[in-house]
Design a protein around this motif. Structure first.
Motif, PDB file in Angstrom:
ATOM      1  N   PHE A 243       0.843  -1.210   0.000  1.00 55.10           N
ATOM      2  CA  PHE A 243       0.000   0.000   0.000  1.00 55.10           C
ATOM      3  C   PHE A 243       0.873   1.253   0.000  1.00 55.10           C
ATOM      4  CE2 PHE A 243      -3.437  -2.877   1.598  1.00 55.10           C
ATOM      5  CZ  PHE A 243      -4.317  -2.639   0.551  1.00 55.10           C
TER       6      PHE A 243
ATOM      7  N   GLU B  32       0.853 -22.723  -1.026  1.00 56.45           N
ATOM      8  CA  GLU B  32       0.501 -23.432   0.195  1.00 56.45           C
ATOM      9  C   GLU B  32      -0.943 -23.065   0.559  1.00 56.45           C
ATOM     10  OE1 GLU B  32       2.583 -25.553   1.755  1.00 56.45           O
ATOM     11  OE2 GLU B  32       4.169 -25.165   0.294  1.00 56.45           O
TER      12      GLU B  32
ATOM     13  N   GLU C  93      -2.665 -21.444   2.930  1.00 59.65           N
ATOM     14  CA  GLU C  93      -3.213 -20.130   3.336  1.00 59.65           C
ATOM     15  C   GLU C  93      -3.351 -19.140   2.185  1.00 59.65           C
ATOM     16  OE1 GLU C  93      -1.557 -18.451   6.879  1.00 59.65           O
ATOM     17  OE2 GLU C  93      -1.875 -20.323   7.957  1.00 59.65           O
TER      18      GLU C  93
ATOM     19  N   GLU D  25     -10.727 -17.047  -2.896  1.00 61.53           N
ATOM     20  CA  GLU D  25     -11.849 -16.153  -2.545  1.00 61.53           C
ATOM     21  C   GLU D  25     -11.906 -14.986  -3.522  1.00 61.53           C
ATOM     22  OE1 GLU D  25     -10.884 -15.088   1.582  1.00 61.53           O
ATOM     23  OE2 GLU D  25     -12.879 -15.829   2.116  1.00 61.53           O
TER      24      GLU D  25
ATOM     25  N   ARG E 156       6.009 -16.875  -8.895  1.00 59.73           N
ATOM     26  CA  ARG E 156       4.687 -16.830  -8.244  1.00 59.73           C
ATOM     27  C   ARG E 156       4.540 -15.607  -7.337  1.00 59.73           C
ATOM     28  NH1 ARG E 156       8.130 -20.308  -6.326  1.00 59.73           N
ATOM     29  NH2 ARG E 156       8.440 -20.741  -4.129  1.00 59.73           N
TER      30      ARG E 156
ATOM     31  N   ALA F 163      -4.858  -2.637  -5.929  1.00 60.21           N
ATOM     32  CA  ALA F 163      -4.689  -1.455  -5.079  1.00 60.21           C
ATOM     33  C   ALA F 163      -4.682  -0.158  -5.883  1.00 60.21           C
ATOM     34  CB  ALA F 163      -3.401  -1.572  -4.254  1.00 60.21           C
ATOM     35  N   THR F 164      -4.695  -0.261  -7.196  1.00 61.20           N
ATOM     36  CA  THR F 164      -4.766   0.949  -8.019  1.00 61.20           C
ATOM     37  C   THR F 164      -6.045   0.916  -8.858  1.00 61.20           C
ATOM     38  OG1 THR F 164      -3.368  -0.188  -9.638  1.00 61.20           O
ATOM     39  CG2 THR F 164      -2.271   1.342  -8.152  1.00 61.20           C
TER      40      THR F 164
ATOM     41  N   GLU G  28      -8.171  -5.545  -2.903  1.00 54.47           N
ATOM     42  CA  GLU G  28      -6.832  -5.004  -2.595  1.00 54.47           C
ATOM     43  C   GLU G  28      -6.388  -5.420  -1.195  1.00 54.47           C
ATOM     44  OE1 GLU G  28      -6.796  -0.724  -2.877  1.00 54.47           O
ATOM     45  OE2 GLU G  28      -8.254  -0.440  -1.283  1.00 54.47           O
ATOM     46  N   GLN G  29      -7.330  -5.459  -0.261  1.00 60.51           N
ATOM     47  CA  GLN G  29      -6.970  -5.877   1.099  1.00 60.51           C
ATOM     48  C   GLN G  29      -6.620  -7.361   1.119  1.00 60.51           C
ATOM     49  OE1 GLN G  29      -6.583  -3.673   3.496  1.00 60.51           O
ATOM     50  NE2 GLN G  29      -7.576  -1.919   2.503  1.00 60.51           N
ATOM     51  N   LEU G  30      -7.452  -8.151   0.443  1.00 57.98           N
ATOM     52  CA  LEU G  30      -7.183  -9.595   0.375  1.00 57.98           C
ATOM     53  C   LEU G  30      -5.820  -9.857  -0.274  1.00 57.98           C
ATOM     54  CD1 LEU G  30     -10.480 -11.243  -0.943  1.00 57.98           C
ATOM     55  CD2 LEU G  30      -9.314 -11.778   1.207  1.00 57.98           C
TER      56      LEU G  30
ATOM     57  N   ARG H 242      -2.688  -7.877   1.919  1.00 58.52           N
ATOM     58  CA  ARG H 242      -2.438  -8.272   3.309  1.00 58.52           C
ATOM     59  C   ARG H 242      -2.539  -9.777   3.514  1.00 58.52           C
ATOM     60  NH1 ARG H 242      -2.120  -3.686   5.968  1.00 58.52           N
ATOM     61  NH2 ARG H 242      -3.350  -1.888   5.242  1.00 58.52           N
ATOM     62  N   ILE H 243      -3.547 -10.396   2.901  1.00 61.57           N
ATOM     63  CA  ILE H 243      -3.791 -11.803   3.240  1.00 61.57           C
ATOM     64  C   ILE H 243      -3.015 -12.715   2.283  1.00 61.57           C
ATOM     65  CG2 ILE H 243      -5.563 -13.543   3.673  1.00 61.57           C
ATOM     66  CD1 ILE H 243      -7.399 -11.254   4.555  1.00 61.57           C
TER      67      ILE H 243
ATOM     68  N   ASP I 253       5.046 -14.453   4.842  1.00 54.04           N
ATOM     69  CA  ASP I 253       5.199 -14.980   6.206  1.00 54.04           C
ATOM     70  C   ASP I 253       5.807 -16.371   6.161  1.00 54.04           C
ATOM     71  OD1 ASP I 253       4.227 -12.894   7.592  1.00 54.04           O
ATOM     72  OD2 ASP I 253       2.272 -13.795   8.071  1.00 54.04           O
ATOM     73  N   ALA I 254       5.299 -17.188   5.237  1.00 50.20           N
ATOM     74  CA  ALA I 254       5.763 -18.567   5.162  1.00 50.20           C
ATOM     75  C   ALA I 254       7.169 -18.641   4.576  1.00 50.20           C
ATOM     76  CB  ALA I 254       4.801 -19.393   4.319  1.00 50.20           C
ATOM     77  N   ASP I 255       7.515 -17.696   3.728  1.00 52.01           N
ATOM     78  CA  ASP I 255       8.813 -17.747   3.064  1.00 52.01           C
ATOM     79  C   ASP I 255       9.279 -16.316   2.771  1.00 52.01           C
ATOM     80  OD1 ASP I 255      11.013 -18.068   1.485  1.00 52.01           O
ATOM     81  OD2 ASP I 255       9.998 -19.185  -0.119  1.00 52.01           O
TER      82      ASP I 255
ATOM     83  N   MET J 265       7.359 -25.186   4.817  1.00 52.04           N
ATOM     84  CA  MET J 265       7.215 -23.820   4.323  1.00 52.04           C
ATOM     85  C   MET J 265       5.967 -23.129   4.879  1.00 52.04           C
ATOM     86  SD  MET J 265       8.392 -23.027   0.435  1.00 52.04           S
ATOM     87  CE  MET J 265       6.859 -22.329  -0.077  1.00 52.04           C
TER      88      MET J 265
ATOM     89  N   THR K 129       3.257 -21.729   7.619  1.00 50.02           N
ATOM     90  CA  THR K 129       3.362 -21.171   8.969  1.00 50.02           C
ATOM     91  C   THR K 129       2.603 -22.012   9.978  1.00 50.02           C
ATOM     92  OG1 THR K 129       1.576 -19.739   8.270  1.00 50.02           O
ATOM     93  CG2 THR K 129       3.725 -18.712   8.595  1.00 50.02           C
TER      94      THR K 129
ATOM     95  N   LEU L 150     -13.174  -6.252   6.673  1.00 50.08           N
ATOM     96  CA  LEU L 150     -13.573  -7.281   5.714  1.00 50.08           C
ATOM     97  C   LEU L 150     -14.584  -8.209   6.382  1.00 50.08           C
ATOM     98  CD1 LEU L 150     -10.178  -8.347   4.065  1.00 50.08           C
ATOM     99  CD2 LEU L 150     -11.816  -6.614   3.284  1.00 50.08           C
TER     100      LEU L 150
ATOM    101  N   PRO M  96     -17.860 -12.993  -1.926  1.00 56.53           N
ATOM    102  CA  PRO M  96     -17.273 -13.854  -0.894  1.00 56.53           C
ATOM    103  C   PRO M  96     -16.668 -13.047   0.258  1.00 56.53           C
ATOM    104  CG  PRO M  96     -16.555 -14.572  -3.095  1.00 56.53           C
ATOM    105  CD  PRO M  96     -17.300 -13.300  -3.283  1.00 56.53           C
TER     106      PRO M  96
ATOM    107  N   LYS N 146      -7.839   6.031   1.568  1.00 54.86           N
ATOM    108  CA  LYS N 146      -6.442   6.272   1.173  1.00 54.86           C
ATOM    109  C   LYS N 146      -6.164   7.748   0.930  1.00 54.86           C
ATOM    110  CE  LYS N 146      -6.143   2.071  -1.481  1.00 54.86           C
ATOM    111  NZ  LYS N 146      -5.642   1.526  -2.736  1.00 54.86           N
TER     112      LYS N 146
END
Ligand code: FES
Ligand SMILES: [Fe+2]
Ligand SMILES: [Fe+2]
Lengths: 319, 74
Positions: free
Chosen positions: A103, A153, A155, A162, A222, A234-235, A271-273, A276-277, A284-286, B1, B3, B25, B45, B66
């Motif tokens: 962001f 993976e 998550e 989604e 990836r 986000a744009t 954009e949030q999904l 951030r997610i 986080d994982a790598d 790999m 978490t 969300l 969703p 923003k």
């Protein structure tokens, strides 16, 4: 869709091989950026919907893959250099979570805006031209990112699905985003068949499209595919709002306004999904994926700047 | 790999996520009543609900947060 028009010696040689099935052109160099971009674009399209005038088994022809790889190496190096120049102007703060960093970069980035022009000043002809250029992507909207799904993976995969499910209309074909764009095009008297306007596409649009396919088709990239997705989303919300206002100013059909209105609210969630997610879980994982994610973010921003600069200059010249 | 260790007790995916400096969300189908008593149903969703009070698509987020200085973002 049939093969597009060649734009130089390489695409010319390549397209005649694609049509006739002869040996792939070895040692023919691209004449210019247009030639390289349309050749690579067409080789990528073999993995999407293909061409009526090309045999289906061309997709995995090793000689054609070799041509594709040569073009990709040059294109990826060019993108890397442009992303590195962007990083000089907009450095990353590695202390920030990757979602915040995405962001921060997309908000700090300053570039020419086609949405602003559409909102305030564009003529109807210019808007129609822009829709034809955008159709190269929007008629396969979200598809390049779908290549990434099996490489993730649990998550980031669940979160990406989604987002993609929404792009694909949640199972309702009339809400699928590329269908919404088709309906928008038809409502403006444009053709909506896949690839209808590729011959008109400026090289900057082809390169923007090729970057998404490059990132999507290589597992190694990836992170860049997901970073590109996050920057794209986000744009989108605020510019989509400006586009709806421009289309309404011009009294354009409700179907095309609807495509952009849908993206105001959809992309506020996407954009949030994505940032951030999805990118968050990946990094986080790598943590080594952060660099790849930011490559995708920067590539998205500089490629859109290039499209906007080209279109605005073209319209200025004819004004 | 990954978490999360798949053998750990499962942690449920949140139904509500508060985004730093941004919207909330909502996962799944919800009916939301706004301050004027009007009801709005989610259709996707994941839906972003405005928390900054400035959206032109209220109650949904439209990215307007923003444009606010970071200090006054949610
Ligand atoms: S939180 Fe996004 S517009 Fe209010
Ligand atoms: Fe979309
Ligand atoms: Fe989206």
């Amino acid at each position: 869709m049939r093969l597009p028009k060649a734009r130089g010696a390489l695409s010319d040689a390549l397209f005649s091989v694609l049509r006739s099935g002869g040996p792939a052109p070895a040692g023919v160099a691209a004449e210019n950026r247009d030639d390289a971009a349309i050749a690579l674009w067409s080789l990528y399209e073999l993995h999407y919907r293909g061409f009526e005038d090309v045999a289906e088994d061309a997709e995995w022809d090793p000689d054609l893959l070799r041509v594709r790889r040569t073009l990709e190496v040059g294109f990826e190096a060019d993108l890397g250099a442009r992303a590195a120049a962007h990083a000089e102007t907009y450095p990353d703060d590695p202390q920030r979570p990757v979602g915040d960093a995405i962001f921060a970069l997309t908000e700090a980035h300053e570039g020419p805006s086609l949405a602003d022009h559409v909102q305030r000043a564009a003529s109807e002809d210019q808007v129609l031209e822009l829709l034809r250029q955008r159709s190269v992507y929007h008629l396969k909207e979200a598809d390049p990112t779908s290549w990434v799904i099996p490489r993730l993976e649990a998550e980031p995969k669940a979160a990406l699905l989604e987002l993609q499910f929404d792009e694909y209309g949640c199972g309702r074909v009339e809400q699928l985003h590329h269908r919404l764009f088709e309906r928008g095009m038809i409502s403006c008297g444009l053709r909506a068949e896949y690839g209808a306007y590729v011959d008109e596409a400026v090289v900057e649009v082809l390169e923007q499209n090729n970057a998404m396919s490059l990132f999507g088709l290589h597992r190694r990239l990836r992170g860049a595919a997901l970073g590109h997705l996050a920057a794209f989303e986000a744009t989108s919300s605020l510019p989509s709002r400006r586009v709806t206002q421009g289309l309404e100013r011009l009294g354009m059909a409700p179907e095309v306004v609807h495509y952009y209105a849908e993206h105001v609210e959809a992309d506020a969630a996407h954009e949030q999904l994505a940032a951030r997610i999805i990118c968050g879980a990946l990094v986080d994982a790598d943590p080594t994926q952060r660099e790849s994610v930011l490559l995708g973010v920067r590539a998205c921003l500089v490629l859109e700047d290039a499209v906007a600069t080209r279109m605005l200059a073209q319209w200025e010249a004819t004004a | 790999m990954s978490t999360t260790d798949p053998h750990d007790a499962p942690v449920a995916t949140p139904d509500v996520v508060l985004c730093p400096e941004g919207p909330m969300l909502l996962r799944g189908r919800h009916v939301l009543e706004d301050a004027d008593g009007r009801r709005h149903e989610t259709t996707r969703p994941v839906t972003a609900v405005c928390r900054c009070g400035k959206s032109q698509s209220a109650p949904w987020c439209d990215g307007t947060h923003k444009l606010l200085p970071p200090k006054v973002r949610p």
